[in-house]
Design an enzyme around this catalytic site. Structure first.
Site, PDB file in Angstrom:
ATOM      1  N   TYR A 187       0.826  -1.207   0.000  1.00 29.26           N
ATOM      2  CA  TYR A 187       0.000   0.000   0.000  1.00 29.26           C
ATOM      3  C   TYR A 187       0.869   1.269   0.000  1.00 29.26           C
ATOM      4  O   TYR A 187       0.378   2.352  -0.308  1.00 29.26           O
ATOM      5  CB  TYR A 187      -0.990   0.029   1.184  1.00 29.26           C
ATOM      6  CG  TYR A 187      -1.970  -1.122   1.210  1.00 29.26           C
ATOM      7  CD1 TYR A 187      -2.168  -1.940   0.098  1.00 29.26           C
ATOM      8  CD2 TYR A 187      -2.716  -1.406   2.356  1.00 29.26           C
ATOM      9  CE1 TYR A 187      -3.066  -3.006   0.137  1.00 29.26           C
ATOM     10  CE2 TYR A 187      -3.616  -2.469   2.391  1.00 29.26           C
ATOM     11  CZ  TYR A 187      -3.774  -3.270   1.280  1.00 29.26           C
ATOM     12  OH  TYR A 187      -4.664  -4.313   1.331  1.00 29.26           O
ATOM     13  N   LYS A 215       1.061  -7.251   5.490  1.00 33.82           N
ATOM     14  CA  LYS A 215       1.168  -8.384   4.547  1.00 33.82           C
ATOM     15  C   LYS A 215       2.493  -8.327   3.808  1.00 33.82           C
ATOM     16  O   LYS A 215       2.956  -7.233   3.454  1.00 33.82           O
ATOM     17  CB  LYS A 215       0.026  -8.325   3.519  1.00 33.82           C
ATOM     18  CG  LYS A 215      -1.335  -8.028   4.123  1.00 33.82           C
ATOM     19  CD  LYS A 215      -2.453  -8.018   3.105  1.00 33.82           C
ATOM     20  CE  LYS A 215      -3.737  -7.484   3.704  1.00 33.82           C
ATOM     21  NZ  LYS A 215      -3.879  -6.037   3.666  1.00 33.82           N
TER      22      LYS A 215
HETATM   23  N1  LIG Z   1      -5.901  -8.910   0.853  1.00 35.98           N
HETATM   24  C1  LIG Z   1      -6.140  -8.274  -0.262  1.00 35.98           C
HETATM   25  O1  LIG Z   1      -5.720  -8.687  -1.356  1.00 35.98           O
HETATM   26  C2  LIG Z   1      -6.956  -7.005  -0.232  1.00 35.98           C
HETATM   27  C3  LIG Z   1      -7.487  -6.517  -1.440  1.00 35.98           C
HETATM   28  C4  LIG Z   1      -8.247  -5.354  -1.387  1.00 35.98           C
HETATM   29  C5  LIG Z   1      -8.478  -4.707  -0.189  1.00 35.98           C
HETATM   30  N2  LIG Z   1      -7.924  -5.179   0.964  1.00 35.98           N
HETATM   31  C6  LIG Z   1      -8.147  -4.482   2.264  1.00 35.98           C
HETATM   32  O2  LIG Z   1      -9.544  -4.331   2.441  1.00 35.98           O
HETATM   33  C7  LIG Z   1      -9.858  -2.959   2.672  1.00 35.98           C
HETATM   34  C8  LIG Z   1     -11.246  -2.645   2.174  1.00 35.98           C
HETATM   35  O3  LIG Z   1     -11.367  -2.892   0.786  1.00 35.98           O
HETATM   36  P1  LIG Z   1     -11.456  -1.709  -0.288  1.00 35.98           P
HETATM   37  O4  LIG Z   1     -10.810  -0.486   0.270  1.00 35.98           O
HETATM   38  O5  LIG Z   1     -10.955  -2.228  -1.559  1.00 35.98           O
HETATM   39  O6  LIG Z   1     -13.012  -1.501  -0.505  1.00 35.98           O
HETATM   40  P2  LIG Z   1     -14.279  -1.191   0.430  1.00 35.98           P
HETATM   41  O7  LIG Z   1     -13.901  -1.038   1.838  1.00 35.98           O
HETATM   42  O8  LIG Z   1     -15.305  -2.183   0.039  1.00 35.98           O
HETATM   43  O9  LIG Z   1     -14.762   0.204  -0.173  1.00 35.98           O
HETATM   44  C9  LIG Z   1     -14.033   1.377   0.064  1.00 35.98           C
HETATM   45  C10 LIG Z   1     -14.733   2.507  -0.665  1.00 35.98           C
HETATM   46  O10 LIG Z   1     -16.069   2.632  -0.205  1.00 35.98           O
HETATM   47  C11 LIG Z   1     -16.368   3.978   0.153  1.00 35.98           C
HETATM   48  N3  LIG Z   1     -17.146   3.905   1.386  1.00 35.98           N
HETATM   49  C12 LIG Z   1     -16.704   3.495   2.602  1.00 35.98           C
HETATM   50  N4  LIG Z   1     -17.698   3.545   3.499  1.00 35.98           N
HETATM   51  C13 LIG Z   1     -18.794   3.981   2.840  1.00 35.98           C
HETATM   52  C14 LIG Z   1     -20.117   4.235   3.253  1.00 35.98           C
HETATM   53  N5  LIG Z   1     -20.514   4.048   4.506  1.00 35.98           N
HETATM   54  N6  LIG Z   1     -20.998   4.704   2.312  1.00 35.98           N
HETATM   55  C15 LIG Z   1     -20.590   4.910   1.033  1.00 35.98           C
HETATM   56  N7  LIG Z   1     -19.343   4.686   0.593  1.00 35.98           N
HETATM   57  C16 LIG Z   1     -18.445   4.222   1.497  1.00 35.98           C
HETATM   58  C17 LIG Z   1     -15.033   4.631   0.376  1.00 35.98           C
HETATM   59  O11 LIG Z   1     -15.066   5.980  -0.035  1.00 35.98           O
HETATM   60  P3  LIG Z   1     -14.673   7.156   1.027  1.00 35.98           P
HETATM   61  O12 LIG Z   1     -13.236   6.913   1.400  1.00 35.98           O
HETATM   62  O13 LIG Z   1     -14.881   8.403   0.239  1.00 35.98           O
HETATM   63  O14 LIG Z   1     -15.616   6.997   2.182  1.00 35.98           O
HETATM   64  C18 LIG Z   1     -14.070   3.837  -0.484  1.00 35.98           C
HETATM   65  O15 LIG Z   1     -13.931   4.426  -1.753  1.00 35.98           O
HETATM   66  C19 LIG Z   1      -8.728  -2.221   1.936  1.00 35.98           C
HETATM   67  O16 LIG Z   1      -8.638  -0.877   2.296  1.00 35.98           O
HETATM   68  C20 LIG Z   1      -7.544  -3.081   2.319  1.00 35.98           C
HETATM   69  O17 LIG Z   1      -7.107  -2.763   3.622  1.00 35.98           O
HETATM   70  C21 LIG Z   1      -7.192  -6.341   0.961  1.00 35.98           C
END
Ligand SMILES: NC(=O)c1ccc[n+]([C@@H]2O[C@H](COP(=O)([O-])OP(=O)(O)OC[C@H]3O[C@@H](n4cnc5c(N)ncnc54)[C@H](OP(=O)(O)O)[C@@H]3O)[C@@H](O)[C@H]2O)c1
Length: 319
Positions: free
Chosen positions: A54, A83
């Protein structure tokens, strides 16, 4: 249906069921994640999900330090995850990269260290090493050797618990068969449009706690296509949310908690950070759960094949 606030791991540690995701685009403005993590700790998150790839662990580390210094938390109150990236899969490199992550995070240990992908890239500082034609340069390390590197991190007291991410059931089986220290957590993409049921059930049978990443389907992703389902706009979810006086995000996160999963939503907005943590004062009934289950389309948000031609690419088989 009550949900767990945390899962007890074999080490005795409690793994909080609502964590804070820290992945943002690499071009994100400096300071955004620092502010978001501080806000998250202020409103009560204790589990922070980080990764070497990240490239923002210095900001996360500064936020943790600030919140410890202002008396909000002690180090031992926090559950910090990081990770190992694909460029450090040689046994010795696994620990070396953790030492780099710890330096960035300004910590002496992490609570959980995960193998980010079962795929190995050429070792080195370049996180996406490419040849002159722009193709990723692969390397092959046996995932079991990489796992030995993970066990070394526990032996050296640099990681309290170890696990995996994005492994399929065959790859998980290979680790389980060879492990001296069993993986206790896996991160998988799980949300209403990808239930991932078979793999989740397989992991639960093996006593591996499942963390649902991209729990909201990462609605603002740059690679979203117009035909893609949008979880937050789904009429079924909106109807349930309206009837309960909750947001769609809260309904989705509660659905995942009621499936006995850990969730790690990311937000950089103070109101949404708070909203995503308020999941314990309402319940979904069986009919509502069933309606949300029916939205499964086996649709993966993180499809952009990170290395589809790699022999260990995990998603070619059903689960
Ligand atoms: N192990 C892996 O391979 C892997 C892969 C992907 C992700 N991850 C981890 O999982 C975490 C979460 O996944 P992600 O960041 O991809 O996606 P997510 O948490 O599903 O979605 C994040 C997005 O949703 C928006 N959001 C958050 N809360 C909201 C709400 N209450 N209402 C409306 N929109 C909302 C955020 O925008 P705003 O910031 O504008 O609120 C952001 O753009 C990552 O940050 C990372 O730490 C791990």
């Amino acid at each position: 249906m009550p949900v767990k606030q945390g899962f007890q791991l074999p080490s005795g540690d409690i793994f909080p069921s609502v964590g804070f995701g820290t992945w943002t685009v690499w071009s994100a403005e400096k300071g955004v994640i620092h502010k978001a993590v501080k806000e998250a700790i202020t409103v009560g998150y204790r589990h922070i999900d980080c990764a070497y790839v990240y490239q923002n662990q210095d900001e996360v580390g500064q936020a943790i330090k600030d919140k410890i210094e202002d008396g909000t938390v002690k180090r031992e109150d926090l559950f910090i995850v990081t990770k190992v990236w694909n460029t450090a899969h040689r046994r010795g490199a696994v620990k070396e990269q953790l030492q780099k992550s710890l330096k960035q995070l300004e910590l002496t240990y992490v609570d959980l260290y995960l193998v980010h992908y079962p795929i190995s890239f050429k070792e080195g500082d370049d996180i996406f090493p490419k040849d002159d034609d722009g193709n990723l340069i692969f390397e092959h390390y046996d995932i079991v050797d990489t796992w030995k590197g993970m066990e070394d991190c526990v032996d050296s007291d640099l990681a309290r618990n170890i696990g995996i991410s994005n492994f399929n059931h065959l790859q998980i089986g290979r680790i389980i068969d060879a492990a001296r220290i069993q993986p206790c957590v896996i991160q998988l993409e799980v949300n209403p449009t990808i239930a991932n049921t078979k793999l989740v059930d397989f992991c639960k049978q093996k006593n591996i706690v499942v963390t649902a990443y991209a729990p909201l389907g990462n609605p603002n992703r740059s690679w979203k296509e117009s035909k893609d389902p949008t979880i937050l706009a789904d009429p079924v979810l909106n109807e349930i949310a309206l009837s309960k006086g909750k947001s769609v995000a809260q309904v989705v996160l509660r659905f995942l908690l009621q499936r006995d999963l850990v969730v790690i939503p990311k937000s950089a907005n103070a109101d949404r950070i708070k909203e995503n943590f308020q999941l314990f004062n309402f319940e979904l009934n069986e009919a509502e759960m069933k309606k949300i289950w029916s939205l499964d389309k086996n649709f993966r948000v993180y499809t952009k094949p990170i290395a589809v031609d790699h022999p260990e690419y995990p998603f070619h088989i059903e689960y």
